[in-house]
Scaffold this motif. Structure first.
Motif, PDB file in Angstrom:
ATOM      1  N   ALA A   1       0.868  -1.365  -0.167  1.00 47.05           N
ATOM      2  CA  ALA A   1       0.086   0.137  -0.049  1.00 47.05           C
ATOM      3  C   ALA A   1       0.856   1.370   0.006  1.00 47.05           C
ATOM      4  CB  ALA A   1      -0.957  -0.182   1.202  1.00 47.05           C
ATOM      5  N   ILE A   2       2.072   1.246   0.803  1.00 44.67           N
ATOM      6  CA  ILE A   2       2.796   2.271   0.746  1.00 44.67           C
ATOM      7  C   ILE A   2       3.439   2.725  -0.565  1.00 44.67           C
ATOM      8  CG2 ILE A   2       5.169   3.194   1.437  1.00 44.67           C
ATOM      9  CD1 ILE A   2       4.414   1.546   4.275  1.00 44.67           C
ATOM     10  N   GLU A   3       3.847   1.470  -1.346  1.00 50.84           N
ATOM     11  CA  GLU A   3       4.279   1.839  -2.604  1.00 50.84           C
ATOM     12  C   GLU A   3       3.315   2.124  -3.812  1.00 50.84           C
ATOM     13  OE1 GLU A   3       6.329  -1.767  -3.202  1.00 50.84           O
ATOM     14  OE2 GLU A   3       8.103  -1.332  -1.965  1.00 50.84           O
ATOM     15  N   ARG A   4       2.176   1.539  -3.388  1.00 47.86           N
ATOM     16  CA  ARG A   4       1.079   1.734  -4.504  1.00 47.86           C
ATOM     17  C   ARG A   4       0.699   3.306  -4.134  1.00 47.86           C
ATOM     18  NH1 ARG A   4      -1.311  -0.512  -8.920  1.00 47.86           N
ATOM     19  NH2 ARG A   4      -3.625  -0.212  -8.919  1.00 47.86           N
ATOM     20  N   LEU A   5       0.720   4.104  -3.091  1.00 45.70           N
ATOM     21  CA  LEU A   5       0.246   5.306  -2.740  1.00 45.70           C
ATOM     22  C   LEU A   5       1.555   6.182  -3.167  1.00 45.70           C
ATOM     23  CD1 LEU A   5      -1.826   5.019   0.293  1.00 45.70           C
ATOM     24  CD2 LEU A   5      -2.495   5.523  -1.838  1.00 45.70           C
ATOM     25  N   GLY A   6       2.716   5.685  -3.727  1.00 42.54           N
ATOM     26  CA  GLY A   6       3.752   6.474  -4.087  1.00 42.54           C
ATOM     27  C   GLY A   6       4.647   7.328  -2.892  1.00 42.54           C
ATOM     28  N   ALA A   7       4.752   6.547  -1.940  1.00 45.84           N
ATOM     29  CA  ALA A   7       5.195   6.993  -0.504  1.00 45.84           C
ATOM     30  C   ALA A   7       6.364   6.179   0.186  1.00 45.84           C
ATOM     31  CB  ALA A   7       4.145   7.240   0.442  1.00 45.84           C
ATOM     32  N   ARG A   8       6.912   5.410  -0.957  1.00 48.71           N
ATOM     33  CA  ARG A   8       8.022   4.460  -0.376  1.00 48.71           C
ATOM     34  C   ARG A   8       9.136   5.315   0.158  1.00 48.71           C
ATOM     35  NH1 ARG A   8      11.305   2.312   1.705  1.00 48.71           N
ATOM     36  NH2 ARG A   8      12.084   0.155   1.399  1.00 48.71           N
ATOM     37  N   ALA A   9       9.407   6.464  -0.158  1.00 54.16           N
ATOM     38  CA  ALA A   9      10.544   7.263   0.561  1.00 54.16           C
ATOM     39  C   ALA A   9      10.216   7.873   1.862  1.00 54.16           C
ATOM     40  CB  ALA A   9      11.141   8.702  -0.353  1.00 54.16           C
ATOM     41  N   ASP A  10       9.061   7.966   2.283  1.00 55.56           N
ATOM     42  CA  ASP A  10       8.555   8.555   3.383  1.00 55.56           C
ATOM     43  C   ASP A  10       8.412   7.485   4.533  1.00 55.56           C
ATOM     44  OD1 ASP A  10       8.394  11.055   2.022  1.00 55.56           O
ATOM     45  OD2 ASP A  10       6.203  10.607   1.608  1.00 55.56           O
ATOM     46  N   TRP A  11       8.599   6.336   4.229  1.00 54.45           N
ATOM     47  CA  TRP A  11       8.539   5.363   5.242  1.00 54.45           C
ATOM     48  C   TRP A  11       9.752   4.393   5.711  1.00 54.45           C
ATOM     49  CZ3 TRP A  11       4.098   3.992   8.236  1.00 54.45           C
ATOM     50  CH2 TRP A  11       2.958   4.572   7.746  1.00 54.45           C
ATOM     51  N   LYS A  12      10.124   4.491   6.929  1.00 54.08           N
ATOM     52  CA  LYS A  12      11.169   3.550   7.261  1.00 54.08           C
ATOM     53  C   LYS A  12      10.838   1.969   7.337  1.00 54.08           C
ATOM     54  CE  LYS A  12      14.418   2.454  10.980  1.00 54.08           C
ATOM     55  NZ  LYS A  12      15.047   3.086  12.368  1.00 54.08           N
ATOM     56  N   ILE A  13      11.142   1.149   6.601  1.00 54.92           N
ATOM     57  CA  ILE A  13      10.695  -0.063   6.427  1.00 54.92           C
ATOM     58  C   ILE A  13      11.906  -1.179   6.512  1.00 54.92           C
ATOM     59  CG2 ILE A  13       9.380  -2.053   4.749  1.00 54.92           C
ATOM     60  CD1 ILE A  13       8.477   0.308   3.403  1.00 54.92           C
ATOM     61  N   PRO A  14      12.355  -1.330   7.789  1.00 55.78           N
ATOM     62  CA  PRO A  14      13.540  -2.257   8.048  1.00 55.78           C
ATOM     63  C   PRO A  14      13.243  -3.613   7.864  1.00 55.78           C
ATOM     64  CG  PRO A  14      12.537  -1.678  10.145  1.00 55.78           C
ATOM     65  CD  PRO A  14      11.674  -0.929   9.119  1.00 55.78           C
ATOM     66  N   LYS A  15      14.297  -4.245   7.392  1.00 59.28           N
ATOM     67  CA  LYS A  15      14.404  -5.819   7.041  1.00 59.28           C
ATOM     68  C   LYS A  15      14.258  -6.737   8.219  1.00 59.28           C
ATOM     69  CE  LYS A  15      16.635  -5.277   2.699  1.00 59.28           C
ATOM     70  NZ  LYS A  15      17.866  -5.820   1.764  1.00 59.28           N
ATOM     71  N   GLY A  16      14.832  -6.206   9.316  1.00 60.48           N
ATOM     72  CA  GLY A  16      15.136  -7.102  10.387  1.00 60.48           C
ATOM     73  C   GLY A  16      14.102  -7.055  11.660  1.00 60.48           C
ATOM     74  N   GLU A  17      13.004  -6.090  11.285  1.00 57.83           N
ATOM     75  CA  GLU A  17      11.785  -6.083  12.465  1.00 57.83           C
ATOM     76  C   GLU A  17      10.493  -5.861  11.653  1.00 57.83           C
ATOM     77  OE1 GLU A  17      11.838  -1.692  14.540  1.00 57.83           O
ATOM     78  OE2 GLU A  17      13.839  -2.117  14.174  1.00 57.83           O
ATOM     79  N   LEU A  18       9.690  -5.590  12.205  1.00 53.16           N
ATOM     80  CA  LEU A  18       8.142  -5.739  11.553  1.00 53.16           C
ATOM     81  C   LEU A  18       7.592  -4.261  11.786  1.00 53.16           C
ATOM     82  CD1 LEU A  18       6.276  -8.645  12.680  1.00 53.16           C
ATOM     83  CD2 LEU A  18       7.353  -8.424  10.602  1.00 53.16           C
ATOM     84  N   THR A  19       8.225  -3.542  12.680  1.00 56.05           N
ATOM     85  CA  THR A  19       7.681  -1.892  12.843  1.00 56.05           C
ATOM     86  C   THR A  19       7.902  -1.209  11.645  1.00 56.05           C
ATOM     87  OG1 THR A  19       7.872  -2.115  15.177  1.00 56.05           O
ATOM     88  CG2 THR A  19       7.559   0.077  14.299  1.00 56.05           C
ATOM     89  N   LEU A  20       6.872  -0.382  11.228  1.00 57.43           N
ATOM     90  CA  LEU A  20       7.121   0.369   9.946  1.00 57.43           C
ATOM     91  C   LEU A  20       6.915   1.962  10.580  1.00 57.43           C
ATOM     92  CD1 LEU A  20       4.681  -1.244   7.434  1.00 57.43           C
ATOM     93  CD2 LEU A  20       7.040  -1.645   7.696  1.00 57.43           C
ATOM     94  N   THR A  21       7.520   2.920  10.097  1.00 49.99           N
ATOM     95  CA  THR A  21       7.701   4.026  10.657  1.00 49.99           C
ATOM     96  C   THR A  21       7.417   5.336   9.723  1.00 49.99           C
ATOM     97  OG1 THR A  21       9.216   3.396  12.414  1.00 49.99           O
ATOM     98  CG2 THR A  21       8.969   5.977  12.097  1.00 49.99           C
ATOM     99  N   TYR A  22       6.497   6.205   9.820  1.00 49.30           N
ATOM    100  CA  TYR A  22       6.420   7.251   8.766  1.00 49.30           C
ATOM    101  C   TYR A  22       7.613   8.268   9.405  1.00 49.30           C
ATOM    102  CZ  TYR A  22       4.036  11.148   6.285  1.00 49.30           C
ATOM    103  OH  TYR A  22       3.616  11.720   5.337  1.00 49.30           O
ATOM    104  N   ILE A  23       8.268   8.466   8.440  1.00 51.90           N
ATOM    105  CA  ILE A  23       9.600   9.132   8.712  1.00 51.90           C
ATOM    106  C   ILE A  23       9.382  10.783   9.127  1.00 51.90           C
ATOM    107  CG2 ILE A  23      11.797  10.080   7.850  1.00 51.90           C
ATOM    108  CD1 ILE A  23      11.996   7.389   6.090  1.00 51.90           C
ATOM    109  N   PRO A  24       8.456  11.435   8.536  1.00 56.72           N
ATOM    110  CA  PRO A  24       8.201  12.852   8.643  1.00 56.72           C
ATOM    111  C   PRO A  24       7.711  13.162  10.317  1.00 56.72           C
ATOM    112  CG  PRO A  24       7.394  12.464   6.492  1.00 56.72           C
ATOM    113  CD  PRO A  24       7.684  10.992   7.377  1.00 56.72           C
ATOM    114  N   THR A  25       6.902  12.226  10.800  1.00 58.61           N
ATOM    115  CA  THR A  25       6.565  12.433  11.979  1.00 58.61           C
ATOM    116  C   THR A  25       6.721  11.415  13.362  1.00 58.61           C
ATOM    117  OG1 THR A  25       4.401  11.089  11.619  1.00 58.61           O
ATOM    118  CG2 THR A  25       4.399  13.170  11.142  1.00 58.61           C
ATOM    119  N   GLY A  26       7.324  10.261  12.765  1.00 60.46           N
ATOM    120  CA  GLY A  26       7.737   9.230  13.614  1.00 60.46           C
ATOM    121  C   GLY A  26       6.530   8.111  13.998  1.00 60.46           C
TER     122      GLY A  26
END
Length: 434
Positions: free
Chosen positions: A90-115
């Motif tokens: 969904a993040i990629e579909r909405l064109g927002a990949r650069a705005d999200w921290k998507i770590p490989k080693g953990e499940l948590t997803l973080t919206y970079i501009p706000t945390g």
């Protein structure tokens, strides 16, 4: 309908209708406490839910409000290839990949501009649900994916009660539940679809609202409608599976530790002095249809069958099947398998499943095997969801003209029960002493 999505570097204009499609207007706009979405396969419910939450987190975050999302499945270790993958899509579909921290080693997803964060938990670790904190903002929203697997309403209530507290103006608490409606006996039906609660939006969705399906995809549903009407009711029309005419009423879903079951049965004997607890491993072959394998133990004194292990896959080569079962400890185990394909049995034996043998089957073996299993209480571990789905829907055939119930099971939902029946072939019927 177009929405602007602000990113770290620029503002993008995206047409949600083009990206997400139509059919979910009420769902998308609702701020009610509960949204329960039952639906057929291919109805976009998971795609739309993940897209909505990503969009809302960015929308509210960019406006100075900081909602966070908790995503729950029955088992924590199933998130990576399901809900997490869906949200990343969904993040990629909405064109927002650069705005999200998507770590490989953990499940948590973080919206970079706000945390803001998306957290993942499982109902298999209740303690992890009672002490959830977020680094910024408020925990506002919960998504229960595959909610049908949450068999305890009390467990749901514990989560529900934890999503409370004062929110800044403009934010709202909400719990979304998405699932396939396998049985009308589930508490979800009574709680969200029968109650008429004004704070609940209850929706039924079908593949017809998914404009992204191909004509070939739609043709499969139409074929199912003719050949497997019971399955089509659930997977096509998104309606509840009906308990009428079920073959097995003698089963429950329950947590248990198979090692403790074995330990507690040590020394336990039948009337003839034989061990009470015996393994009953069974396999039903398939390729386009699923290959189903179940690990089970039967207590021949107390007439209980414990189903604790499930392998249920389509399009699996024999070498991969053997490798999986050997890795999981069944390399030397006795396995009763469908004897219609002796070459497959022989190949699996050569691949390392040394204890695999063909079920005897024969005239009357299906009806006899069903009657035998009906004498036992079947206890299914929640880690065997395909068996739970099957037992919730495996039914006797009906004559299409008269409606009379026939003494013959439907083929649909038969793979898991057939595997169990093969595995339990040597069990005695009730009242026959062993």
């Amino acid at each position: 309908m177009r929405r602007e999505i602000a990113s770290c570097s620029e503002t993008q204009s995206i047409s949600l209708k083009k990206v997400i499609g139509s059919g979910y207007v009420d769902f998308w706009r609702s701020t009610k406490r509960y949204i329960a979405v039952k639906g057929s396969r291919g109805s976009k419910k998971s795609c739309t839910t993940s897209s909505r939450f990503i969009y809302l987190m960015m929308k509210y975050g960019d406006s100075g409000l900081y909602p966070n999302l908790l995503v729950i499945r029955r088992y924590y270790n199933t998130h990576r290839d399901s809900t997490r993958a869906q949200l990343v899509w969904a993040i990629e579909r909405l064109g927002a990949r650069a705005d999200w921290k998507i770590p490989k080693g953990e499940l948590t997803l973080t919206y970079i501009p706000t945390g803001q964060q998306i957290l993942f938990r499982g109902m298999d670790d209740p303690q992890s649900l009672t002490s959830i904190t977020v680094s910024k903002g408020n925990l506002c929203w919960v998504w229960f994916e595959e909610a049908f697997q949450i068999n305890s309403e009390d467990d749901f209530n514990k989560v529900d009660m934890s999503i409370r507290g004062q929110l800044p103006p403009g934010l709202f608490h909400q719990i979304v539940l998405t699932f396939n409606p396998w049985s009308d006996r589930h508490w979800l039906k009574r709680r969200f679809f029968d109650s008429g609660d004004p704070d609940t939006l209850a929706l039924t969705t079908t593949y017809r609202c998914n404009e992204f399906l191909s004509e070939a995809d739609k043709a499969l549903y139409e074929k199912m409608k003719v050949q497997n009407p019971r399955r089509y009711r659930i997977e096509g029309d998104g309606e509840w599976g009906i308990a009428e005419g079920l073959i097995y009423e003698n089963w429950i879903e329950s947590e248990f530790d198979i090692e403790k079951v074995i330990e507690n049965a040590a020394g336990k004997k039948t009337a003839r002095g034989l061990p009470a607890l015996v393994p009953c491993n069974g396999m039903d072959f398939g390729y386009n249809d699923p290959t189903a394998f179940y690990g089970a133990y039967a207590d021949r004194k107390d007439y209980k069958i414990y189903v604790y292990y499930e392998f249920y896959e389509t399009m699996m080569e024999n070498r991969k099947i053997a490798a999986r079962l050997i890795t999981d400890g069944f390399g030397e185990a006795v396995i009763r398998a469908d004897s219609e394909d002796p070459r497959t049995i022989n190949e699996l034996r050569l691949l390392g499943l040394r204890g695999i043998i063909g079920a005897r089957k024969g005239s009357g073996s299906v009806a006899g095997g069903i009657q035998k299993l009906q004498d036992y209480q079947i206890i299914v571990h929640p880690k065997c969801p395909k068996m739970i789905e099957a037992l919730s829907n495996y039914a006797w055939k009906k004559d299409r003209l008269s409606g009379k119930v026939l003494n013959e099971p439907e083929h649909d939902f038969s793979h898991a029960p057939d595997a169990l029946r093969y595995g339990c072939e040597d069990l005695q019927k009730f009242g026959i002493q062993v």
